[in-house]
Scaffold this active site. Structure first.
Site, short mmCIF file in Angstrom:
data_model
loop_
_atom_site.label_atom_id
_atom_site.label_comp_id
_atom_site.label_asym_id
_atom_site.label_seq_id
_atom_site.Cartn_x
_atom_site.Cartn_y
_atom_site.Cartn_z
CD GLU A 155 -36.02 -55.43 80.45
OE1 GLU A 155 -36.74 -56.02 81.25
OE2 GLU A 155 -35.96 -54.19 80.40
CD GLN A 168 -38.39 -63.39 89.80
OE1 GLN A 168 -38.92 -63.03 90.84
NE2 GLN A 168 -39.00 -64.15 88.92
CE1 TYR A 187 -41.51 -55.78 81.33
CE2 TYR A 187 -39.73 -57.35 81.79
CZ TYR A 187 -40.20 -56.05 81.72
OH TYR A 187 -39.37 -55.01 82.02
CG ASP A 215 -43.40 -54.29 84.73
OD1 ASP A 215 -44.39 -53.52 84.63
OD2 ASP A 215 -42.28 -53.87 85.09
CB CYS A 228 -52.64 -39.52 94.70
SG CYS A 228 -52.53 -41.32 94.76
NE ARG A 268 -35.09 -46.39 81.81
CZ ARG A 268 -35.55 -46.00 82.98
NH1 ARG A 268 -35.10 -44.91 83.55
NH2 ARG A 268 -36.47 -46.71 83.59
#
Ligand code: SF4
Length: 351
Positions: free
Chosen positions: A34, A39, A117, A135, A196, A22
């Site tokens: 990536e 996976q 993606y 994704d 949440c 990043r």
């Protein structure tokens, strides 16, 4: 929903993990990360990313590497076609693109091993092009927040999610938006039991309001899993052993393993030793069974492998009865070869 992007970007700035890929705009390094993360979990992929970035800091370094070195470095990460595609693509980039990574989504999409993606991720992270990534994390967040019940693995569902994701993207900060929604899915809107009560989107979230968080997203098909039974024959003769390179169209192409008898169900020792495949492999050679390992279970996306390793002490040189495609090596040299994780586990434990 109004301000969806602004909310998740604010959340991202406060909560994101500090990950090495990043901190770069280098498309090659982003591509590398990536491919590794397809996976693979971040914590597992990190060490591989660092190893690859150190060993092959540029496209040129990777393009010039030999295939066995690349496969050996990839060992243990699984889904080995990724490593083969990575290496093949580096050569194409070096030869046809003058060692430069293409900056358009359409060109990136033509690269081997790169789907929609990954192309969107590279185009947005490295070049700030407004292509939304979709994704597993994004499917989950969007289906829950917007209450979409169309199956994510149907073509109509994919279209619906892609359209919505592209409508929501922040055109000024597409890279940041994409990172934010994926990180939000990974850390906050988790697959199971997300908290949440502390979520910045809970006042606008359909799934939270309707108490259907665990039901979304919806999948149409269940993946069929095939069971396979591998009986590996670990031959030994005066410090030598026998391996083979997997070249057939199957899992683990270009990796090495032991001579193999595959069966459709688990056989008892007696049945295996009496089978025509065993007789064909051993011929008239005099041998004794050293040991038979317990069963190693190895789970791939569509297959479950049950493997046993049978140590066979031969009284004859291995070359005298094994076919040409089998490679005879010194036992201690086995660690120089790239092997599937399953074989590596056996070597670590029992050899
Ligand atoms: S409220 Fe819950 S389900 Fe909705 S986005 Fe937040 S974490 Fe996900």
């Amino acid at each position: 929903m109004k301000h969806f992007s602004a909310k998740i970007i604010t959340w991202y700035r406060q909560n994101k993990r500090d990950l090495p890929w990043r901190n770069t705009k280098d498309a090659y390094l982003i591509w590398l990360s990536e491919i590794i993360l397809q996976q693979t979990r971040v914590d597992q992929g990190m060490a591989y990313y660092l190893k690859f970035a150190k060993e092959f800091p540029t496209i040129k370094h990777l393009a010039k590497a030999d295939n066995d070195t690349v496969m050996k470095l990839w060992q243990g990460l699984g889904y080995y076609s990724r490593a083969r595609n990575l290496h093949a693509t580096a050569k194409i980039l070096q030869n046809d693109f003058k060692g430069k990574f293409p900056d358009s989504y359409a060109d990136i999409l033509t690269l081997k091993g790169v789907g929609e993606y990954t192309a969107a991720a590279i185009a947005s992270f490295a070049f700030d092009k407004p292509h939304a990534v979709v994704d597993g994390n994004v499917f989950r967040v969007l289906s829950r927040v917007f209450g979409i019940e169309t199956p994510i693995d149907s073509s109509i569902g994919k279209k619906e999610f892609y359209t919505l994701a592209n409508e929501l993207i922040d055109k000024k900060m597409p890279g940041m938006h994409n990172q934010a929604i994926m990180e939000f899915g990974a850390l906050q809107c988790k697959p199971v039991n997300p908290d949440c009560s502390v979520c910045c989107l809970n006042s606008n979230c359909y799934a939270f309001a309707k108490k259907v968080v665990q039901e979304l997203p919806i999948k149409e098909k269940k993946t069929k899993v095939r069971n396979r039974y591998f009986n590996y024959i670990v031959f030994k003769y005066k410090g030598t052993t026998a391996i083979r390179k997997r070249v057939e169209k199957d899992i683990w192409i270009n990796l090495h393993d032991f001579p193999l008898i595959e069966t459709t169900k688990e056989l008892t020792e007696e049945k295996l030793l009496a089978s025509p495949e065993w007789k064909k492999m051993i011929g008239k050679t005099k041998y004794s069974i050293g040991s038979i390992s317990s069963t190693y279970k190895h789970i791939l996306s569509h297959q479950k492998i049950f493997a046993r390793f049978i140590i066979v002490n031969s009284e004859q040189p291995l070359r005298s009865f094994l076919p040409e495609e089998i490679i005879i090596i010194k036992e201690m040299d086995i660690h120089k070869y790239a092997v599937p994780r399953l074989v590596d586990l056996f070597l670590e434990k029992e050899i």
